[in-house]
Scaffold this motif. Structure first.
Motif, mmCIF file in Angstrom:
data_model
loop_
_atom_site.group_PDB
_atom_site.id
_atom_site.type_symbol
_atom_site.label_atom_id
_atom_site.label_comp_id
_atom_site.label_asym_id
_atom_site.label_seq_id
_atom_site.Cartn_x
_atom_site.Cartn_y
_atom_site.Cartn_z
ATOM 1 N N UNK A 157 43.205 -68.682 59.380
ATOM 2 C CA UNK A 157 43.530 -70.018 58.899
ATOM 3 C C UNK A 157 44.782 -69.912 58.040
ATOM 4 N N UNK A 158 45.804 -70.671 58.398
ATOM 5 C CA UNK A 158 47.088 -70.641 57.708
ATOM 6 C C UNK A 158 47.003 -71.501 56.447
ATOM 7 N N UNK A 159 47.308 -70.888 55.313
ATOM 8 C CA UNK A 159 47.226 -71.594 54.032
ATOM 9 C C UNK A 159 48.628 -71.895 53.497
ATOM 10 N N UNK A 160 48.682 -72.759 52.505
ATOM 11 C CA UNK A 160 49.950 -73.016 51.816
ATOM 12 C C UNK A 160 50.494 -71.720 51.220
ATOM 13 N N UNK A 161 49.617 -70.903 50.685
ATOM 14 C CA UNK A 161 50.040 -69.622 50.096
ATOM 15 C C UNK A 161 50.656 -68.709 51.152
ATOM 16 N N UNK A 162 50.073 -68.660 52.361
ATOM 17 C CA UNK A 162 50.657 -67.860 53.444
ATOM 18 C C UNK A 162 52.095 -68.294 53.709
ATOM 19 N N UNK A 163 52.297 -69.603 53.774
ATOM 20 C CA UNK A 163 53.627 -70.141 54.066
ATOM 21 C C UNK A 163 54.598 -69.817 52.933
ATOM 22 N N UNK A 164 54.139 -69.972 51.700
ATOM 23 C CA UNK A 164 54.991 -69.654 50.546
ATOM 24 C C UNK A 164 55.351 -68.170 50.519
ATOM 25 N N UNK A 165 54.370 -67.315 50.760
ATOM 26 C CA UNK A 165 54.643 -65.874 50.761
ATOM 27 C C UNK A 165 55.581 -65.480 51.895
ATOM 28 N N UNK A 166 55.390 -66.081 53.068
ATOM 29 C CA UNK A 166 56.276 -65.770 54.202
ATOM 30 C C UNK A 166 57.700 -66.218 53.881
ATOM 31 N N UNK A 167 57.847 -67.387 53.254
ATOM 32 C CA UNK A 167 59.179 -67.869 52.866
ATOM 33 C C UNK A 167 59.828 -66.892 51.888
ATOM 34 N N UNK A 170 52.393 -75.270 64.045
ATOM 35 C CA UNK A 170 51.193 -74.855 63.325
ATOM 36 C C UNK A 170 51.321 -75.429 61.923
ATOM 37 N N UNK A 171 50.267 -76.071 61.454
ATOM 38 C CA UNK A 171 50.301 -76.741 60.156
ATOM 39 C C UNK A 171 49.402 -76.024 59.146
ATOM 40 N N UNK A 172 49.677 -76.205 57.859
ATOM 41 C CA UNK A 172 48.762 -75.651 56.861
ATOM 42 C C UNK A 172 47.338 -76.142 57.150
ATOM 43 N N UNK A 173 46.395 -75.229 57.099
ATOM 44 C CA UNK A 173 45.001 -75.567 57.374
ATOM 45 C C UNK A 173 44.574 -75.291 58.805
ATOM 46 N N UNK A 174 45.533 -75.110 59.719
ATOM 47 C CA UNK A 174 45.191 -74.789 61.112
ATOM 48 C C UNK A 174 44.649 -73.369 61.206
#
Length: 147
Positions: free
Chosen positions: A27-37, A98-102
């Protein structure tokens, strides 16, 4: 949350068959996206800024495509073939956001095996529910009992 069908070690090329598959769910989280950025230095606001992303064709924030692709790398490096694998080539097409929460299911399937060169061709795909979001093909150098 990460769910995976982990191996206890690599799957040696000698034990592979066409059609063998492995996957993981994440499950993709906001934190995953922030860390990847942060790690990738890709701070495109479509990934990080709600107001900006709402005005785009996506109508909301989306995960980095390469974050989704990294899940394929995780399956290859940890499961099929697993530790000792050398990535040689990867092609991919991004088919849907893919969206946060997916929850993304990353799947890898053996398409062809070249025992002489120790190379394995893999079908690589990611799905969210019934929607294929990424499709591609990888070529890897697989671990062998012969070393």
């Amino acid at each position: 949350m990460l769910d995976t069908t982990r191996n206890t070690g690599p799957i040696f090329i000698e034990d592979m068959t066409v059609g063998l598959t492995r996957h993981l769910d994440k499950t993709i989280t906001d934190r995953d996206i922030e860390l990847f950025a942060e790690v990738s230095e890709d701070r495109n606001p479509v990934h990080l800024n709600d107001a900006y992303a709402e005005a785009t064709m996506f109508k909301g924030r989306i995960a980095h495509g390469m974050l989704t692709a990294a899940l394929i790398s995780a399956v290859i490096g940890e499961q099929l073939p697993g530790h000792g694998t050398v990535y040689l080539r990867q092609s991919m097409a991004f088919l849907a956001p893919v969206r946060p929460g997916d929850t993304v299911r990353a799947e890898v399937e053996v398409l062809a095996i070249d025992m002489r060169k120790r190379r394995v061709t893999l079908d690589t795909r990611c799905v969210v529910g019934d929607t294929r979001v990424l499709h591609g093909e990888a070529l890897v150098l697989a671990p062998s009992r012969a070393g």
